[in-house]
Design a protein around this motif. Structure first.
Motif, PDB file in Angstrom:
ATOM      1  N   ASN B  80      52.862  92.335  40.184  1.00 40.44           N
ATOM      2  CA  ASN B  80      51.899  93.108  40.975  1.00 40.44           C
ATOM      3  C   ASN B  80      50.531  93.135  40.311  1.00 40.44           C
ATOM      4  O   ASN B  80      49.506  92.964  40.953  1.00 40.44           O
ATOM      5  CB  ASN B  80      52.400  94.546  41.158  1.00 40.44           C
ATOM      6  CG  ASN B  80      53.463  94.625  42.224  1.00 40.44           C
ATOM      7  OD1 ASN B  80      53.577  93.720  43.057  1.00 40.44           O
ATOM      8  ND2 ASN B  80      54.259  95.685  42.188  1.00 40.44           N
ATOM      9  N   GLN B 143      49.057 102.038  54.951  1.00 39.12           N
ATOM     10  CA  GLN B 143      50.278 102.030  54.169  1.00 39.12           C
ATOM     11  C   GLN B 143      49.896 101.795  52.720  1.00 39.12           C
ATOM     12  O   GLN B 143      49.323 100.757  52.386  1.00 39.12           O
ATOM     13  CB  GLN B 143      51.174 100.899  54.670  1.00 39.12           C
ATOM     14  CG  GLN B 143      52.535 100.838  54.005  1.00 39.12           C
ATOM     15  CD  GLN B 143      53.469 101.923  54.530  1.00 39.12           C
ATOM     16  OE1 GLN B 143      53.537 102.150  55.741  1.00 39.12           O
ATOM     17  NE2 GLN B 143      54.151 102.596  53.633  1.00 39.12           N
ATOM     18  N   LEU B 144      50.165 102.774  51.833  1.00 36.39           N
ATOM     19  CA  LEU B 144      49.801 102.591  50.433  1.00 36.39           C
ATOM     20  C   LEU B 144      50.648 101.476  49.816  1.00 36.39           C
ATOM     21  O   LEU B 144      51.848 101.397  50.038  1.00 36.39           O
ATOM     22  CB  LEU B 144      50.006 103.891  49.649  1.00 36.39           C
ATOM     23  CG  LEU B 144      49.090 105.049  50.045  1.00 36.39           C
ATOM     24  CD1 LEU B 144      49.348 106.257  49.171  1.00 36.39           C
ATOM     25  CD2 LEU B 144      47.622 104.634  49.955  1.00 36.39           C
ATOM     26  N   GLY B 145      49.981 100.627  49.034  1.00 40.30           N
ATOM     27  CA  GLY B 145      50.684  99.502  48.429  1.00 40.30           C
ATOM     28  C   GLY B 145      49.682  98.527  47.836  1.00 40.30           C
ATOM     29  O   GLY B 145      48.553  98.921  47.508  1.00 40.30           O
ATOM     30  N   LEU B 146      50.071  97.275  47.735  1.00 40.65           N
ATOM     31  CA  LEU B 146      49.177  96.273  47.140  1.00 40.65           C
ATOM     32  C   LEU B 146      47.841  96.197  47.871  1.00 40.65           C
ATOM     33  O   LEU B 146      46.785  96.083  47.261  1.00 40.65           O
ATOM     34  CB  LEU B 146      49.847  94.902  47.159  1.00 40.65           C
ATOM     35  CG  LEU B 146      50.908  94.648  46.078  1.00 40.65           C
ATOM     36  CD1 LEU B 146      51.455  93.241  46.193  1.00 40.65           C
ATOM     37  CD2 LEU B 146      50.312  94.868  44.689  1.00 40.65           C
ATOM     38  N   THR B 148      46.162  98.472  49.531  1.00 42.72           N
ATOM     39  CA  THR B 148      45.224  99.556  49.221  1.00 42.72           C
ATOM     40  C   THR B 148      44.738  99.445  47.772  1.00 42.72           C
ATOM     41  O   THR B 148      43.577  99.745  47.488  1.00 42.72           O
ATOM     42  CB  THR B 148      45.878 100.929  49.444  1.00 42.72           C
ATOM     43  OG1 THR B 148      47.145 100.954  48.784  1.00 42.72           O
ATOM     44  CG2 THR B 148      46.070 101.223  50.914  1.00 42.72           C
ATOM     45  N   SER B 225      48.492 103.728  44.808  1.00 49.17           N
ATOM     46  CA  SER B 225      49.532 102.700  44.772  1.00 49.17           C
ATOM     47  C   SER B 225      50.761 103.082  45.605  1.00 49.17           C
ATOM     48  O   SER B 225      51.612 102.242  45.868  1.00 49.17           O
ATOM     49  CB  SER B 225      49.956 102.439  43.332  1.00 49.17           C
ATOM     50  OG  SER B 225      50.429 103.635  42.755  1.00 49.17           O
ATOM     51  N   GLY B 226      50.865 104.328  45.985  1.00 52.37           N
ATOM     52  CA  GLY B 226      52.042 104.720  46.736  1.00 52.37           C
ATOM     53  C   GLY B 226      53.258 104.849  45.828  1.00 52.37           C
ATOM     54  O   GLY B 226      53.138 104.780  44.609  1.00 52.37           O
ATOM     55  N   THR B 227      54.412 105.023  46.423  1.00 54.30           N
ATOM     56  CA  THR B 227      55.595 105.295  45.602  1.00 54.30           C
ATOM     57  C   THR B 227      56.372 104.037  45.257  1.00 54.30           C
ATOM     58  O   THR B 227      57.130 104.015  44.306  1.00 54.30           O
ATOM     59  CB  THR B 227      56.528 106.268  46.332  1.00 54.30           C
ATOM     60  OG1 THR B 227      56.626 105.852  47.697  1.00 54.30           O
ATOM     61  CG2 THR B 227      56.010 107.677  46.245  1.00 54.30           C
ATOM     62  N   ASN B 228      56.200 102.980  46.034  1.00 51.29           N
ATOM     63  CA  ASN B 228      57.056 101.811  45.818  1.00 51.29           C
ATOM     64  C   ASN B 228      56.393 100.697  45.014  1.00 51.29           C
ATOM     65  O   ASN B 228      57.047  99.737  44.657  1.00 51.29           O
ATOM     66  CB  ASN B 228      57.506 101.241  47.164  1.00 51.29           C
ATOM     67  CG  ASN B 228      58.307 102.270  47.928  1.00 51.29           C
ATOM     68  OD1 ASN B 228      59.101 102.996  47.330  1.00 51.29           O
ATOM     69  ND2 ASN B 228      58.076 102.362  49.223  1.00 51.29           N
ATOM     70  N   THR B 229      55.078 100.811  44.795  1.00 54.10           N
ATOM     71  CA  THR B 229      54.386  99.717  44.130  1.00 54.10           C
ATOM     72  C   THR B 229      53.938 100.154  42.741  1.00 54.10           C
ATOM     73  O   THR B 229      53.251 101.161  42.600  1.00 54.10           O
ATOM     74  CB  THR B 229      53.140  99.288  44.941  1.00 54.10           C
ATOM     75  OG1 THR B 229      53.512  99.257  46.309  1.00 54.10           O
ATOM     76  CG2 THR B 229      52.661  97.929  44.500  1.00 54.10           C
ATOM     77  N   GLN B 230      54.354  99.386  41.732  1.00 50.74           N
ATOM     78  CA  GLN B 230      53.938  99.698  40.362  1.00 50.74           C
ATOM     79  C   GLN B 230      53.143  98.536  39.804  1.00 50.74           C
ATOM     80  O   GLN B 230      53.526  97.377  39.969  1.00 50.74           O
ATOM     81  CB  GLN B 230      55.166  99.918  39.482  1.00 50.74           C
ATOM     82  CG  GLN B 230      55.783 101.283  39.624  1.00 50.74           C
ATOM     83  CD  GLN B 230      56.751 101.556  38.501  1.00 50.74           C
ATOM     84  OE1 GLN B 230      57.450 100.656  38.061  1.00 50.74           O
ATOM     85  NE2 GLN B 230      56.795 102.783  38.044  1.00 50.74           N
TER      86      GLN B 230
END
Lengths: 369, 274
Positions: B80, B143-146, B148, B225-230
């Motif tokens: 990521n 949708q929070l993630g890569l 954003t 980053s949201g909850t699923n993306t680290q």
């Protein structure tokens, strides 16, 4: 039909100054440069000479007027479509390209085939005395060499006209004088017109076929170096070129003899007809003075002065003095007259004589006009 | 006499200053090779176990292993981080360079204001920017993630590139472009053959800066980053919350080596061009 290399008709240009006022850089210039002529645009900074050059190369678009190059109307052509090349004041060599690629740039853009391109690059470098330096980078060269590369780059595409924007100003005095001669030779070999911009009057006098003296966006005089030096059109030209002693007053006389009487009562005798009615200025160049024996009585073409300072300049002595009414006078006298100069210096007084035929008259115009 | 003392004091200060910066880093490197799993201050022998563990070559059965995240999670975080860093570097380099050139080429009345607008994201506290971006993304229903993370980071990384490239432009001889046009080049040719090569060191420098900042940004990225993306920094932060484990040291050393490699590669490329 048009036998000029470049011709400007009523060229006008104004710029907005940072304060918001309009500054006139070109106030309606008419100028025609002959083919294979070395023309110099001379003037102080801000006189419009660089604007004029940029108008020819296309970096400045005129507000009014037209430009013809080789008889063709170029007024609205962009710089990259004009058959002229420029030698820039800063040389503007591309730092990331070799000397060969710098010189070959115009040919690469014109898609000249590689063998011909290389031959012409080599020949151009040869012409400026840098043959074989194609592989070097600009920063590995001395200032004088960079100057020559800039020159080679500007002539390689065989322009109809070469523009030179104070190209020698960054060189030291000795190199500058050598380059002046070389430029002149190069111009003869190429047989094209050179338009050369400078604020250095000595450079202008040395190199030019004709000089256009500019001030305030106007051409003050356009003539040969000798003409400009010996018969300046006005006070600006007289004082900008060479040292000058100017005496302004009312003129009187008949035929070819004129007496100029200044407001302080000083008289200058000239063997020249009055140029106009109204106030007139007489010009005596410092080297036209000679030292006369002080007999106590002074003739028409004699100027008694008190000496402020005598400066030894090598070939000549420069005498700084002032007339009885306080006007400053400069005279240069040959070093061979050393003993008489020393004697005059001891007395703090001298009588300067001049040949009335060497005195030049022009209409006096107040500075504001 | 006093001068002599002053010189000594200055020397001592300088040594202390650098020691303060580099000793902790040196300690991390040393600890990363220490085999003692509980107390890293106590040297009990050289080991590469922590590195093996991170890379998934060895699954330790020690008590520490209970707390260690899986290698898959780590690798996902590294992946990521790279996706984000490469994307944001590419985007911010193009945007920042374009903005700098545009302003250089076409100065306009409001250009000072425009410049300030580009500076501000750099000066903004990370936490404020993070919260603002979070609220914005959630507000528009993103949708929070890569996606954003990349968008959010690009906003402030563009400022860095803009500033570095602008500095390079400010030092450029304007007559180079005139000379190019004078020799017959079109604007596009001048851009390609003169302007871009001249700006290259600035563009490379800006891109490198953007890459490194993106790689280790924690605060802003954490918010968006949201909850699923680290990303890697978030992963390490998560590890630390469960106590400092020796694997953290090994991971830190690997990041250090990577950063140096990038910086040296950049310097090398720059010097080779000259």
């Amino acid at each position: 039909m048009d036998h000029s290399s470049v011709r400007l008709d009523g060229a006008r240009k104004s710029f907005a100054s940072p304060e918001g006022t309009l500054v006139t850089a070109l106030a309606g210039i008419d100028l025609s440069v002959k083919p294979s002529e070395f023309l110099t645009l001379l003037g102080p900074s801000g006189c419009g000479k660089t604007t004029l050059l940029h108008a020819i190369s296309g970096f400045v678009e005129l507000d009014a007027g037209r430009i013809f190059i080789d008889g063709e109307d170029m007024t609205h052509r962009p710089p990259n479509k004009r058959p002229v090349n420029t030698v820039f004041q800063s040389y503007a060599l591309f730092p990331h390209m070799s000397v060969g690629d710098n010189v070959g740039y115009a040919l690469d853009i014109a898609r000249v085939a590689r063998p011909e391109r290389n031959a012409r690059v080599g020949a151009a470098l040869e012409m400026v005395g840098l043959g074989g330096l194609e592989k070097r980078l600009p920063r590995q060269l001395s200032g004088g060499q960079q100057q020559r590369v800039a020159l080679a780059r500007a002539i390689v595409a065989r322009p109809k006209l070469l523009l030179l924007d104070e190209p020698l100003s960054a060189l030291d005095r000795k190199l500058r004088q050598a380059m002046q001669i070389e430029l002149k030779t190069l111009q003869h070999e190429l047989g094209i017109a050179f338009v050369f911009v400078t604020h250095d009057q000595e450079e202008a006098l040395t190199m030019s076929d004709r000089i256009a003296v500019l001030n305030g966006g106007e051409i003050q005089q356009l003539a040969s170096p000798g003409e400009v030096y010996n018969r300046p059109a006005n006070g600006f030209v007289a004082s900008f070129i060479g040292a000058s002693n100017l005496f302004t007053g009312s003129g009187s006389g008949s035929g070819a003899e004129t007496i100029v009487r200044t407001s302080a009562g000083l008289t200058v005798h000239a063997r020249m007809a009055l140029p106009s009615s109204g106030p007139v200025t007489a010009l005596i160049r410092p080297e036209q003075f000679a030292l006369a024996p002080d007999t106590g009585t002074h003739g028409l073409s004699e100027l008694p002065v008190s000496i402020d300072q005598v400066v030894f300049m090598g070939m000549v002595f420069e005498i700084h003095g002032r007339t009885d009414d306080g006007q400053k006078v400069v005279a240069t006298l040959p070093a061979s007259q050393q003993s008489r100069i020393a004697e005059a210096e001891g007395r703090r007084r001298a009588v300067l004589t001049y040949d009335p035929a060497s005195v030049h008259l022009f209409p006096a115009v107040s500075e504001a006009a | 006499m006093f001068r002599h003392l002053g010189t000594k004091a200055l020397l001592a200060f300088t040594v202390l200053f650098f020691a303060f910066i580099y000793v902790p880093i040196a300690l991390i490197v040393i600890y990363s090779f220490n085999s003692d799993p509980v107390n890293m201050m106590r040297w009990s022998g050289f080991t590469l176990d922590w590195y093996r563990q991170i890379l998934g070559l060895r699954n330790a059965a020690s008590e520490a292993a209970l707390y260690i995240e899986t290698t898959e999670q780590l690798l996902a975080a590294v992946k990521n981080s790279f996706i984000v860093a490469f994307s944001t570097t590419a985007l911010s380099t193009v945007l920042g360079t374009s903005a700098a050139i545009a302003l250089y080429r076409h100065p306009f009345a409001a250009q000072r204001f425009y410049r300030v607008l580009l500076f501000v994201p750099m000066l903004m506290p990370d936490i404020v920017l993070g919260i603002a971006l979070l609220i914005f993304f959630v507000g528009i229903g993103g949708q929070l993630g890569l996606g954003t993370i990349i968008t959010g980071q690009t906003t402030f990384l563009t400022s860095y590139v803009f500033i570095v490239v602008s500095a390079r432009l400010a030092g450029m001889d304007r007559s180079l472009e005139q000379a190019s046009a004078d020799l017959g080049a079109s604007e596009w040719t001048t851009f390609r053959r003169i302007l871009i090569p001249q700006l290259m060191p600035g563009i490379m420098g800006g891109a490198l800066l953007a890459f490194i900042i993106s790689m280790d940004d924690l605060v802003i990225t954490y918010f968006i980053s949201g909850t699923n993306t680290q990303t890697l920094p978030i992963y390490i932060f998560g590890m630390l919350r469960r106590g400092i484990k020796p694997e953290v040291n090994a991971l830190a050393v690997m990041m250090l080596v990577f950063s140096f490699a990038i910086a040296f590669a950049g310097l090398y490329l720059r010097n080779r061009k000259r």
